[in-house]
Scaffold this motif. Structure first.
Motif, PDB file in Angstrom:
ATOM      1  N   THR A   1     -52.142 -10.685  39.151  1.00  0.00           N
ATOM      2  CA  THR A   1     -52.375 -12.338  38.895  1.00  0.00           C
ATOM      3  C   THR A   1     -51.827 -13.239  40.036  1.00  0.00           C
ATOM      4  O   THR A   1     -50.981 -12.493  40.683  1.00  0.00           O
ATOM      5  CB  THR A   1     -51.526 -12.617  37.560  1.00  0.00           C
ATOM      6  OG1 THR A   1     -50.194 -12.339  37.736  1.00  0.00           O
ATOM      7  CG2 THR A   1     -51.921 -12.119  36.402  1.00  0.00           C
ATOM      8  N   LYS A   2     -52.559 -14.201  40.281  1.00  0.00           N
ATOM      9  CA  LYS A   2     -52.230 -15.124  41.506  1.00  0.00           C
ATOM     10  C   LYS A   2     -50.930 -15.994  40.853  1.00  0.00           C
ATOM     11  O   LYS A   2     -49.950 -16.140  41.951  1.00  0.00           O
ATOM     12  CB  LYS A   2     -53.246 -15.863  41.719  1.00  0.00           C
ATOM     13  CG  LYS A   2     -53.187 -16.817  43.042  1.00  0.00           C
ATOM     14  CD  LYS A   2     -54.332 -17.515  43.340  1.00  0.00           C
ATOM     15  CE  LYS A   2     -54.253 -18.373  44.596  1.00  0.00           C
ATOM     16  NZ  LYS A   2     -53.949 -17.425  45.831  1.00  0.00           N
ATOM     17  N   THR A  10     -69.805  -5.484  41.972  1.00  0.00           N
ATOM     18  CA  THR A  10     -69.712  -6.944  42.523  1.00  0.00           C
ATOM     19  C   THR A  10     -68.572  -7.513  41.965  1.00  0.00           C
ATOM     20  O   THR A  10     -67.938  -7.080  41.061  1.00  0.00           O
ATOM     21  CB  THR A  10     -71.008  -7.929  42.238  1.00  0.00           C
ATOM     22  OG1 THR A  10     -70.968  -7.951  40.943  1.00  0.00           O
ATOM     23  CG2 THR A  10     -72.211  -7.218  42.781  1.00  0.00           C
ATOM     24  N   VAL A  11     -68.438  -8.684  42.540  1.00  0.00           N
ATOM     25  CA  VAL A  11     -67.120  -9.551  42.094  1.00  0.00           C
ATOM     26  C   VAL A  11     -67.284  -9.944  40.717  1.00  0.00           C
ATOM     27  O   VAL A  11     -66.447  -9.851  39.747  1.00  0.00           O
ATOM     28  CB  VAL A  11     -66.857 -10.683  42.781  1.00  0.00           C
ATOM     29  CG1 VAL A  11     -65.978 -11.773  42.448  1.00  0.00           C
ATOM     30  CG2 VAL A  11     -66.313 -10.298  44.293  1.00  0.00           C
ATOM     31  N   LEU A  15     -59.004 -12.827  47.697  1.00  0.00           N
ATOM     32  CA  LEU A  15     -58.275 -11.930  48.764  1.00  0.00           C
ATOM     33  C   LEU A  15     -57.849 -12.959  49.915  1.00  0.00           C
ATOM     34  O   LEU A  15     -58.377 -13.623  50.598  1.00  0.00           O
ATOM     35  CB  LEU A  15     -59.634 -11.151  49.070  1.00  0.00           C
ATOM     36  CG  LEU A  15     -59.236  -9.863  49.960  1.00  0.00           C
ATOM     37  CD1 LEU A  15     -60.134  -8.803  50.074  1.00  0.00           C
ATOM     38  CD2 LEU A  15     -58.875 -10.279  51.353  1.00  0.00           C
ATOM     39  N   ASP A  16     -56.540 -12.674  50.128  1.00  0.00           N
ATOM     40  CA  ASP A  16     -55.793 -13.398  50.931  1.00  0.00           C
ATOM     41  C   ASP A  16     -56.197 -14.976  50.821  1.00  0.00           C
ATOM     42  O   ASP A  16     -56.186 -15.933  51.540  1.00  0.00           O
ATOM     43  CB  ASP A  16     -56.149 -13.106  52.397  1.00  0.00           C
ATOM     44  CG  ASP A  16     -56.009 -11.560  52.782  1.00  0.00           C
ATOM     45  OD1 ASP A  16     -54.865 -11.123  52.067  1.00  0.00           O
ATOM     46  OD2 ASP A  16     -56.421 -11.132  53.605  1.00  0.00           O
ATOM     47  N   ASP A  17     -55.772 -15.552  49.466  1.00  0.00           N
ATOM     48  CA  ASP A  17     -56.013 -16.855  48.977  1.00  0.00           C
ATOM     49  C   ASP A  17     -57.443 -17.345  49.347  1.00  0.00           C
ATOM     50  O   ASP A  17     -57.493 -18.708  49.084  1.00  0.00           O
ATOM     51  CB  ASP A  17     -54.791 -17.767  49.653  1.00  0.00           C
ATOM     52  CG  ASP A  17     -53.702 -17.330  49.618  1.00  0.00           C
ATOM     53  OD1 ASP A  17     -53.150 -16.999  48.305  1.00  0.00           O
ATOM     54  OD2 ASP A  17     -52.629 -17.357  50.258  1.00  0.00           O
ATOM     55  N   GLN A  18     -58.441 -16.420  49.557  1.00  0.00           N
ATOM     56  CA  GLN A  18     -59.837 -17.172  49.631  1.00  0.00           C
ATOM     57  C   GLN A  18     -60.724 -16.519  48.359  1.00  0.00           C
ATOM     58  O   GLN A  18     -60.655 -15.361  48.219  1.00  0.00           O
ATOM     59  CB  GLN A  18     -60.265 -16.371  50.925  1.00  0.00           C
ATOM     60  CG  GLN A  18     -61.628 -16.811  51.009  1.00  0.00           C
ATOM     61  CD  GLN A  18     -62.368 -16.382  52.404  1.00  0.00           C
ATOM     62  OE1 GLN A  18     -61.663 -15.534  53.022  1.00  0.00           O
ATOM     63  NE2 GLN A  18     -63.536 -16.831  52.689  1.00  0.00           N
ATOM     64  N   ILE A  19     -61.279 -17.468  47.711  1.00  0.00           N
ATOM     65  CA  ILE A  19     -61.916 -16.965  46.757  1.00  0.00           C
ATOM     66  C   ILE A  19     -63.303 -16.078  47.055  1.00  0.00           C
ATOM     67  O   ILE A  19     -63.979 -16.681  48.109  1.00  0.00           O
ATOM     68  CB  ILE A  19     -62.537 -18.197  45.867  1.00  0.00           C
ATOM     69  CG1 ILE A  19     -61.549 -19.057  45.160  1.00  0.00           C
ATOM     70  CG2 ILE A  19     -63.627 -17.898  44.854  1.00  0.00           C
ATOM     71  CD1 ILE A  19     -62.119 -20.418  44.514  1.00  0.00           C
ATOM     72  N   LEU A  20     -63.539 -15.179  46.394  1.00  0.00           N
ATOM     73  CA  LEU A  20     -64.604 -14.317  46.863  1.00  0.00           C
ATOM     74  C   LEU A  20     -65.670 -14.668  45.980  1.00  0.00           C
ATOM     75  O   LEU A  20     -65.853 -15.062  44.903  1.00  0.00           O
ATOM     76  CB  LEU A  20     -64.408 -12.857  46.479  1.00  0.00           C
ATOM     77  CG  LEU A  20     -63.186 -12.114  47.245  1.00  0.00           C
ATOM     78  CD1 LEU A  20     -62.674 -10.753  46.637  1.00  0.00           C
ATOM     79  CD2 LEU A  20     -63.142 -12.148  48.717  1.00  0.00           C
ATOM     80  N   GLY A  21     -66.784 -14.731  46.837  1.00  0.00           N
ATOM     81  CA  GLY A  21     -68.169 -14.777  46.085  1.00  0.00           C
ATOM     82  C   GLY A  21     -68.656 -13.946  45.121  1.00  0.00           C
ATOM     83  O   GLY A  21     -68.305 -12.846  45.036  1.00  0.00           O
ATOM     84  N   ASP A  78     -56.963 -15.732  39.071  1.00  0.00           N
ATOM     85  CA  ASP A  78     -56.558 -16.724  38.433  1.00  0.00           C
ATOM     86  C   ASP A  78     -57.663 -17.208  37.414  1.00  0.00           C
ATOM     87  O   ASP A  78     -58.536 -16.944  37.541  1.00  0.00           O
ATOM     88  CB  ASP A  78     -56.241 -17.744  39.425  1.00  0.00           C
ATOM     89  CG  ASP A  78     -55.351 -19.132  38.840  1.00  0.00           C
ATOM     90  OD1 ASP A  78     -54.768 -18.798  37.834  1.00  0.00           O
ATOM     91  OD2 ASP A  78     -54.838 -19.798  39.567  1.00  0.00           O
ATOM     92  N   VAL A  79     -57.060 -17.688  36.293  1.00  0.00           N
ATOM     93  CA  VAL A  79     -57.767 -18.436  35.229  1.00  0.00           C
ATOM     94  C   VAL A  79     -57.912 -20.035  35.335  1.00  0.00           C
ATOM     95  O   VAL A  79     -56.751 -20.517  35.532  1.00  0.00           O
ATOM     96  CB  VAL A  79     -57.236 -17.915  33.902  1.00  0.00           C
ATOM     97  CG1 VAL A  79     -58.140 -18.564  32.724  1.00  0.00           C
ATOM     98  CG2 VAL A  79     -57.382 -16.341  33.758  1.00  0.00           C
ATOM     99  N   SER A  80     -59.205 -20.381  35.382  1.00  0.00           N
ATOM    100  CA  SER A  80     -59.263 -22.005  35.556  1.00  0.00           C
ATOM    101  C   SER A  80     -59.660 -22.495  34.004  1.00  0.00           C
ATOM    102  O   SER A  80     -60.261 -21.870  33.531  1.00  0.00           O
ATOM    103  CB  SER A  80     -60.165 -22.388  36.690  1.00  0.00           C
ATOM    104  OG  SER A  80     -61.558 -21.634  36.114  1.00  0.00           O
ATOM    105  N   PRO A  81     -59.136 -23.538  33.760  1.00  0.00           N
ATOM    106  CA  PRO A  81     -59.421 -24.031  32.416  1.00  0.00           C
ATOM    107  C   PRO A  81     -60.773 -24.873  32.379  1.00  0.00           C
ATOM    108  O   PRO A  81     -61.028 -25.780  33.170  1.00  0.00           O
ATOM    109  CB  PRO A  81     -58.049 -25.197  32.145  1.00  0.00           C
ATOM    110  CG  PRO A  81     -57.808 -25.752  33.596  1.00  0.00           C
ATOM    111  CD  PRO A  81     -58.139 -24.367  34.312  1.00  0.00           C
ATOM    112  N   ILE A  82     -61.911 -24.255  31.835  1.00  0.00           N
ATOM    113  CA  ILE A  82     -63.049 -24.621  31.851  1.00  0.00           C
ATOM    114  C   ILE A  82     -63.376 -25.198  30.433  1.00  0.00           C
ATOM    115  O   ILE A  82     -63.223 -24.575  29.324  1.00  0.00           O
ATOM    116  CB  ILE A  82     -64.353 -23.799  32.064  1.00  0.00           C
ATOM    117  CG1 ILE A  82     -63.809 -23.413  33.471  1.00  0.00           C
ATOM    118  CG2 ILE A  82     -65.329 -24.213  32.001  1.00  0.00           C
ATOM    119  CD1 ILE A  82     -64.847 -21.982  34.155  1.00  0.00           C
TER     120      ILE A  82
END
Length: 228
Positions: free
Chosen positions: A147-148, A167-168, A193-199, A224-228
């Motif tokens: 987890t982030k 794939t991601v 990966l290193d604080d960069q969102i992967l495609g 990380d989980v974003s509230p959608i």
């Protein structure tokens, strides 16, 4: 629109050598008239000093007065079509070449060695059961995922091994299934990966070769989980 069926008899003339009346092998085309023959057939014709070998054997067009060999074009596209249209043609040709070199106790040329390897790979592929998971034969990639932030429950399995073609998005669906018990909730998850969102379409192979190239495995990712 109604689909039109094409019969072999309608296309045989395009994939047949008029010198041997067999299907094309190593197709060689005369650019002046675009007639195509087997390489060995046209070679024998051009090397025959008793005939006028500066003309096409089919239409009598002039090829080259000085060096007919110079203008021949090896038509790989047409040869590929012939192999695809005629079952076992490629396999039988490879077997014929193998028999030729074996009978004369000659070493295989490099081109034949490559074809032999392709043939073995194809045979190995055919031994795989139709209902098996073919991804087990892919290259494998080791991943460590955590987890982030500590606000989210940690993934039960931090270390996983998966196909390099995964794939991601595949990884996000796995996480969604473990966290929400529903893989279709994967859009709520971001992988870093290193604080960069992967495609979403990045494969593990791509990530390994471009973003983790000079580092030791496993590839360390966070989510990380974003509230959608």
């Amino acid at each position: 629109m109604r689909e039109k069926k094409i019969h072999y008899k309608d296309i045989n003339g395009f994939i047949t050598c008029s010198l041997c009346n067999g299907y094309l092998i190593d197709a060689a085309t005369i650019p002046e008239c675009l007639h195509t023959f087997c390489k060995t057939c046209i070679a024998a014709y051009l090397d025959n000093d008793e005939e006028d070998n500066t003309r096409c054997p089919k239409c009598d067009s002039v090829i080259d007065h000085v060096n007919p060999w110079r203008v021949l074009v090896f038509d790989r596209t047409l040869q590929s079509i012939a192999y695809k249209l005629v079952p076992h043609l490629y396999k039988e040709e490879i077997e014929r070449q193998i028999a030729y070199y074996k009978e004369r106790d000659l070493p295989y040329p490099p081109s034949l060695v490559e074809k032999l390897q392709e043939k073995r790979d194809e045979e190995e592929q055919q031994t795989i059961p139709a209902n098996s998971d073919l991804h087990i034969y892919d290259d494998q990639v080791a991943i460590c995922i955590d987890t982030k932030t500590r606000d989210i429950e940690s993934f039960p399995r931090k270390f996983i091994i998966c196909s390099s073609n995964a794939t991601v998005t595949h990884l996000k669906k796995l996480l969604a299934k473990m966290i929400f018990q529903d893989p279709y909730q994967y859009r709520k998850i971001d992988i870093y990966l290193d604080d960069q969102i992967l495609g979403k379409d990045h494969t593990m192979r791509f990530i390994s070769l471009t973003k983790w190239r000079h580092k030791m495995p496993p590839i360390c990712l966070t989510y990380d989980v974003s509230p959608i």
